[in-house]
Design a protein around this motif. Sequence first.
Motif, PDB file in Angstrom:
ATOM      1  N   ALA A   4       0.827  -1.207   0.000  1.00 47.76           N
ATOM      2  CA  ALA A   4       0.000   0.000   0.000  1.00 47.76           C
ATOM      3  C   ALA A   4       0.860   1.255   0.000  1.00 47.76           C
ATOM      4  CB  ALA A   4      -0.937  -0.006   1.201  1.00 47.76           C
ATOM      5  N   MET A   5       1.976   1.212   0.731  1.00 46.43           N
ATOM      6  CA  MET A   5       2.877   2.359   0.772  1.00 46.43           C
ATOM      7  C   MET A   5       3.507   2.589  -0.597  1.00 46.43           C
ATOM      8  SD  MET A   5       4.737   1.850   4.475  1.00 46.43           S
ATOM      9  CE  MET A   5       5.777   3.289   4.211  1.00 46.43           C
ATOM     10  N   GLY A   8       1.251   4.208  -2.868  1.00 39.25           N
ATOM     11  CA  GLY A   8       0.881   5.573  -2.508  1.00 39.25           C
ATOM     12  C   GLY A   8      -0.505   5.693  -1.914  1.00 39.25           C
ATOM     13  N   ARG A   9      -1.003   4.631  -1.255  1.00 38.92           N
ATOM     14  CA  ARG A   9      -2.344   4.698  -0.669  1.00 38.92           C
ATOM     15  C   ARG A   9      -2.307   5.493   0.633  1.00 38.92           C
ATOM     16  NH1 ARG A   9      -4.844   3.889  -4.983  1.00 38.92           N
ATOM     17  NH2 ARG A   9      -6.754   3.700  -3.728  1.00 38.92           N
ATOM     18  N   ASN A  10      -3.483   5.918   1.084  1.00 29.22           N
ATOM     19  CA  ASN A  10      -3.547   6.751   2.277  1.00 29.22           C
ATOM     20  C   ASN A  10      -3.388   5.915   3.550  1.00 29.22           C
ATOM     21  OD1 ASN A  10      -6.118   5.665   3.047  1.00 29.22           O
ATOM     22  ND2 ASN A  10      -7.104   7.033   1.566  1.00 29.22           N
ATOM     23  N   GLY A  15      -3.413   1.040   6.987  1.00 21.54           N
ATOM     24  CA  GLY A  15      -3.755   0.397   8.255  1.00 21.54           C
ATOM     25  C   GLY A  15      -4.660  -0.808   8.060  1.00 21.54           C
ATOM     26  N   ALA A  16      -5.615  -0.681   7.132  1.00 20.37           N
ATOM     27  CA  ALA A  16      -6.541  -1.787   6.873  1.00 20.37           C
ATOM     28  C   ALA A  16      -5.798  -2.992   6.304  1.00 20.37           C
ATOM     29  CB  ALA A  16      -7.635  -1.332   5.915  1.00 20.37           C
ATOM     30  N   MET A  22      -2.066  -9.186   9.213  1.00 20.46           N
ATOM     31  CA  MET A  22      -1.838  -9.771  10.528  1.00 20.46           C
ATOM     32  C   MET A  22      -2.879 -10.850  10.834  1.00 20.46           C
ATOM     33  SD  MET A  22      -1.540  -7.881  14.235  1.00 20.46           S
ATOM     34  CE  MET A  22      -0.054  -7.036  13.696  1.00 20.46           C
ATOM     35  N   ASN A  23      -4.147 -10.549  10.557  1.00 20.62           N
ATOM     36  CA  ASN A  23      -5.205 -11.525  10.817  1.00 20.62           C
ATOM     37  C   ASN A  23      -5.075 -12.753   9.931  1.00 20.62           C
ATOM     38  OD1 ASN A  23      -6.465 -10.035  12.840  1.00 20.62           O
ATOM     39  ND2 ASN A  23      -7.632  -8.834  11.369  1.00 20.62           N
ATOM     40  N   LEU A  24      -4.648 -12.540   8.679  1.00 19.01           N
ATOM     41  CA  LEU A  24      -4.432 -13.668   7.782  1.00 19.01           C
ATOM     42  C   LEU A  24      -3.304 -14.550   8.306  1.00 19.01           C
ATOM     43  CD1 LEU A  24      -5.202 -15.023   5.099  1.00 19.01           C
ATOM     44  CD2 LEU A  24      -3.480 -13.584   3.984  1.00 19.01           C
TER      45      LEU A  24
END
Length: 205
Positions: A4-5, A8-10, A15-16, A22-24
């Motif tokens: 995501a970084m 260039g995502r916000n 965070g999502a 982590m959950n996966l």
Amino acid sequence: EDGAMIAGRNGAERGALESCGMNLGIAFQLVDDALDYVGRQADLGKAVGDDFRWLAKGQRFAWTSERDGWQRVYTFARSGGEMTPVTPGGADLIQVQEVDERGGFVYYIASPDNPTQRYLFRSRLDGTGRAERLTPASEPGTHAYQVSPDGRWLAFLSDRGDDDAQTQVWAMPAGGGEARVLTNLPGGVDDFHWSPDSQRLAVIA
């Protein structure tokens, strides 16, 4: 999150994705532990029974996990509380060889310095003390051991000796020491297994 970084995502999306990853990972670990407990090695293509061991007549258990980023053995009380790390961090544990509850040790294969070299170590089940390397320092390379059921001996296959030496079964004390040859078969040994009482070996030659 790294993807995501790079894209260039916000912050919210990063965070999502971090939470999803982590959950996966947790879900994968839970499924892996369940399969280790009830699966068959022939179906899974890996050794089973290494990730989970009951201790103290079911009051504690030893569990293999990557919860801190390294594959390690932890012990945990069935009633709850904090996990006790048994094997050191900083290097992945490759395979648990034996849990010797009577002697208070877990034996395992690890490669802390070089991924092409695998050695036998042991650590105390109560998490105290330092890990002990049992493979002699004079023997670099990859090694595989079988710990006797009584936890007193480590047996392995080796063709050490003369250039024309055949592969034989060798054994050394579990606490470390000199190895001695146990077999002298003309064609060598392909595989072996300990008897339940640790007094004999069945060999395939």
